[in-house]
Design a protein around this motif. Structure first.
Motif, PDB file in Angstrom:
ATOM      1  N   ALA A   1       0.829  -1.208   0.000  1.00  0.00           N
ATOM      2  CA  ALA A   1       0.000   0.000   0.000  1.00  0.00           C
ATOM      3  C   ALA A   1       0.862   1.255   0.000  1.00  0.00           C
ATOM      4  O   ALA A   1       0.565   2.219  -0.712  1.00  0.00           O
ATOM      5  CB  ALA A   1      -0.931  -0.005   1.206  1.00  0.00           C
ATOM      6  N   ARG A   2       1.920   1.253   0.783  1.00  0.00           N
ATOM      7  CA  ARG A   2       2.802   2.424   0.844  1.00  0.00           C
ATOM      8  C   ARG A   2       3.451   2.679  -0.522  1.00  0.00           C
ATOM      9  O   ARG A   2       3.514   3.807  -0.995  1.00  0.00           O
ATOM     10  CB  ARG A   2       3.867   2.228   1.910  1.00  0.00           C
ATOM     11  CG  ARG A   2       4.836   3.405   2.002  1.00  0.00           C
ATOM     12  CD  ARG A   2       5.786   3.226   3.107  1.00  0.00           C
ATOM     13  NE  ARG A   2       5.115   3.700   4.319  1.00  0.00           N
ATOM     14  CZ  ARG A   2       5.734   4.140   5.379  1.00  0.00           C
ATOM     15  NH1 ARG A   2       7.045   4.129   5.414  1.00  0.00           N
ATOM     16  NH2 ARG A   2       5.086   4.569   6.409  1.00  0.00           N
ATOM     17  N   ARG A   3       3.912   1.612  -1.144  1.00  0.00           N
ATOM     18  CA  ARG A   3       4.536   1.752  -2.473  1.00  0.00           C
ATOM     19  C   ARG A   3       3.521   2.258  -3.500  1.00  0.00           C
ATOM     20  O   ARG A   3       3.800   3.188  -4.262  1.00  0.00           O
ATOM     21  CB  ARG A   3       5.129   0.416  -2.911  1.00  0.00           C
ATOM     22  CG  ARG A   3       5.866   0.518  -4.241  1.00  0.00           C
ATOM     23  CD  ARG A   3       6.467  -0.781  -4.673  1.00  0.00           C
ATOM     24  NE  ARG A   3       5.368  -1.725  -4.909  1.00  0.00           N
ATOM     25  CZ  ARG A   3       5.500  -3.040  -4.884  1.00  0.00           C
ATOM     26  NH1 ARG A   3       6.665  -3.587  -4.629  1.00  0.00           N
ATOM     27  NH2 ARG A   3       4.479  -3.815  -5.119  1.00  0.00           N
ATOM     28  N   ASN A   4       2.333   1.663  -3.515  1.00  0.00           N
ATOM     29  CA  ASN A   4       1.308   2.081  -4.469  1.00  0.00           C
ATOM     30  C   ASN A   4       0.853   3.511  -4.211  1.00  0.00           C
ATOM     31  O   ASN A   4       0.620   4.273  -5.148  1.00  0.00           O
ATOM     32  CB  ASN A   4       0.120   1.124  -4.431  1.00  0.00           C
ATOM     33  CG  ASN A   4       0.425  -0.214  -5.068  1.00  0.00           C
ATOM     34  OD1 ASN A   4       1.447  -0.387  -5.740  1.00  0.00           O
ATOM     35  ND2 ASN A   4      -0.451  -1.167  -4.859  1.00  0.00           N
ATOM     36  N   THR A   5       0.711   3.879  -2.943  1.00  0.00           N
ATOM     37  CA  THR A   5       0.294   5.244  -2.596  1.00  0.00           C
ATOM     38  C   THR A   5       1.308   6.254  -3.118  1.00  0.00           C
ATOM     39  O   THR A   5       0.939   7.264  -3.731  1.00  0.00           O
ATOM     40  CB  THR A   5       0.117   5.390  -1.074  1.00  0.00           C
ATOM     41  OG1 THR A   5      -0.952   4.530  -0.656  1.00  0.00           O
ATOM     42  CG2 THR A   5      -0.204   6.821  -0.690  1.00  0.00           C
ATOM     43  N   ALA A   6       2.576   5.997  -2.890  1.00  0.00           N
ATOM     44  CA  ALA A   6       3.626   6.911  -3.360  1.00  0.00           C
ATOM     45  C   ALA A   6       3.580   7.053  -4.881  1.00  0.00           C
ATOM     46  O   ALA A   6       3.697   8.167  -5.413  1.00  0.00           O
ATOM     47  CB  ALA A   6       4.996   6.420  -2.900  1.00  0.00           C
ATOM     48  N   ALA A   7       3.397   5.949  -5.586  1.00  0.00           N
ATOM     49  CA  ALA A   7       3.341   5.993  -7.049  1.00  0.00           C
ATOM     50  C   ALA A   7       2.107   6.761  -7.535  1.00  0.00           C
ATOM     51  O   ALA A   7       2.193   7.540  -8.488  1.00  0.00           O
ATOM     52  CB  ALA A   7       3.344   4.573  -7.617  1.00  0.00           C
TER      53      ALA A   7
END
Length: 168
Positions: free
Chosen positions: A17-23
């Motif tokens: 989720a953190r990776r997707n949110t940043a992207a």
């Protein structure tokens, strides 16, 4: 073993989720509802702590474990359908909504999954009261989240994406 699996799965989801949110944010998306996000995380952490604390020596109920396995199929379908758009936060992107996979049948299949898991996970270990308490708490959380999310989508629909940062 079951509790360890569930906790590790949730931690992995937070990383994804953190990776997707940043992207998504890098693509111009906006987060709404950030004010209640820590409360939601706290509720889910407390849920996992309650399951671990009260269920660590409980026998596993195989029918409930089978139900949990079925729910993991739904989780995979949701993640595959959303791809890089899956996150634990409410991220609004000025692009068409995903309407494939389970999103053909439900507006919020991930929320349906979470409701089911908050019942099934404690029931695997016979913790009826944990299922009841967190189902009620989650219902209140989802009422807020779905309302905030819908307000953001409504703002996009009328071309007012700049106004969504005040929601939630």
């Amino acid at each position: 073993m079951f509790i360890t699996f569930v906790v590790l799965q949730r931690l992995g989801e937070l990383v994804l989720a953190r990776r997707n949110t940043a992207a998504l944010l890098a693509r111009g998306a906006r987060e709404i509802g950030a004010n209640h996000y820590p409360l939601m995380v706290g509720m889910h952490a407390t849920f996992l702590a309650a399951v671990a604390w009260f269920g660590w020596q409980a026998p596993v109920a195989l029918p409930w474990l089978a139900a949990y396995a079925v729910l993991q199929g739904l989780r995979g379908w949701i993640l595959a359908s959303l791809g890089s758009r899956w996150t634990t936060r409410i991220i609004i992107l000025d692009e068409p909504l995903v309407v494939s996979g389970p999103y053909r049948f439900f507006s919020h299949p991930n929320y349906v999954l979470v409701v089911a898991e908050l019942i099934v996970v404690p029931m695997v270990l016979g913790l009826v009261w944990v299922a009841l308490i967190f189902t009620v708490l989650n219902a209140a959380m989802l009422a807020l989240r779905i309302s905030v999310e819908q307000q953001g989508l409504d703002q996009i629909a009328v071309g007012r994406i700049d106004d969504i940062s005040r929601l939630g």
